[in-house]
Scaffold this motif. Sequence first.
Motif, PDB file in Angstrom:
ATOM      1  N   ASP A 156       0.879  -1.171   0.000  1.00  0.00           N
ATOM      2  CA  ASP A 156       0.000   0.000   0.000  1.00  0.00           C
ATOM      3  C   ASP A 156       0.917   1.221   0.000  1.00  0.00           C
ATOM      4  N   ALA A 199       0.559   4.203   0.631  1.00  0.00           N
ATOM      5  CA  ALA A 199       0.368   5.137   1.745  1.00  0.00           C
ATOM      6  C   ALA A 199       0.835   4.567   3.077  1.00  0.00           C
ATOM      7  N   ARG A 200       0.816   3.218   3.207  1.00  0.00           N
ATOM      8  CA  ARG A 200       1.127   2.616   4.505  1.00  0.00           C
ATOM      9  C   ARG A 200       2.330   1.700   4.484  1.00  0.00           C
ATOM     10  N   ARG A 249      -8.448  -0.641   0.787  1.00  0.00           N
ATOM     11  CA  ARG A 249      -7.767  -0.509   2.075  1.00  0.00           C
ATOM     12  C   ARG A 249      -8.406  -1.431   3.124  1.00  0.00           C
ATOM     13  N   ASP A 261      -7.642  -3.334   7.273  1.00  0.00           N
ATOM     14  CA  ASP A 261      -6.819  -3.490   8.467  1.00  0.00           C
ATOM     15  C   ASP A 261      -6.649  -4.978   8.730  1.00  0.00           C
ATOM     16  N   GLU A 311       1.437  -5.652  11.101  1.00  0.00           N
ATOM     17  CA  GLU A 311       1.562  -4.200  10.988  1.00  0.00           C
ATOM     18  C   GLU A 311       1.850  -3.794   9.550  1.00  0.00           C
ATOM     19  N   TRP A 312       1.342  -2.613   9.188  1.00  0.00           N
ATOM     20  CA  TRP A 312       1.777  -1.963   7.958  1.00  0.00           C
ATOM     21  C   TRP A 312       3.067  -1.218   8.285  1.00  0.00           C
ATOM     22  N   PRO A 343       6.211   1.113   6.902  1.00  0.00           N
ATOM     23  CA  PRO A 343       6.703   1.923   5.783  1.00  0.00           C
ATOM     24  C   PRO A 343       7.918   1.270   5.124  1.00  0.00           C
TER      25      PRO A 343
END
Length: 305
Positions: free
Chosen positions: A46, A48-49, A123, A125, A137-138, A140
């Motif tokens: 993703d 963004a994440r 998106r 969770d 966890e996402w 970075p």
Amino acid sequence: MSVVPPAPGEPRRPEGARNPGDAWVVAETGEKYWGRFGAAGLLAFDPARGILLQHRVSWSHFGGTWGLPGGALHEGESAIDGAIREAQEEAGVPDGAVRARFTSVLDLGIWSYTTVIADVQERFDPVISDPESVALEWVPVDEVDARPLHPGFGAAWSALRALLEVRPAIVVDAANVVGSVPDGWWKDRAGAASRLRARLEGLEVPASALELAGDDWFPEVSMVVEGKARAIEPVAAAGPAAVSIVRADAAGDDAIVAEVERRVAARRTVIAVTSDRELRERVERAGASHVRSAGWLRDLLDSTD
């Protein structure tokens, strides 16, 4: 090599019978690899994440490290199906939430592991849904290296990271491809275009054919139609590489060039497919990385049918 079942009482799933693939492959040198039929993992990306990582429970192989949701393949199961199934079982990844972009295979002869790199389309969770995870966890992209990584994932991460920004897109001159074989296409141009679209759905391309790293890619596909072929019926997007139909309002060549320019502007690595010499020059000027012939695409489709 030998195949060894898990030890009695060794937890693998909270419920349900074991699958025949749940076994250790043991090399003559003693190294153990999980999955009688190989294994696969999902690298969900993703922008963004970041990357979805799993903190492995202590009793698991290389417990305490961070890696990808994944596990043993079932007999006859494709790596993509297996990676997504395991990610659903271990991380609650919803149906349709990711789209496979490419695969990377570690083949040791006696055993193989396939990393399925997939883009998040919806998106979500993650949810710890079996006992193999301490956390999900996402993370970075720039912070992945800071985690204690599973050795296999750690060894592959640098090469995988370099490919995260590579997004191939194929722009197809449908009239040129359809017209390259005298199969009666002129009697029903829309029908011939529909048949080509059906063959392009879920297109899987060897990395070597795209001059890319990795193993197999699932590029985005745009098919430009003109004239009577514009009557092609719309269909719902389906599969890992659903085909976008671009209906040329005027000259087909102009629409093809415009689609190449649009894809280049979106930072795609564009492969244009046409055998028209003049159009070839135009799409190269528009930024296409490669131009392939209609025969190239037909050979590729024939090899995967």
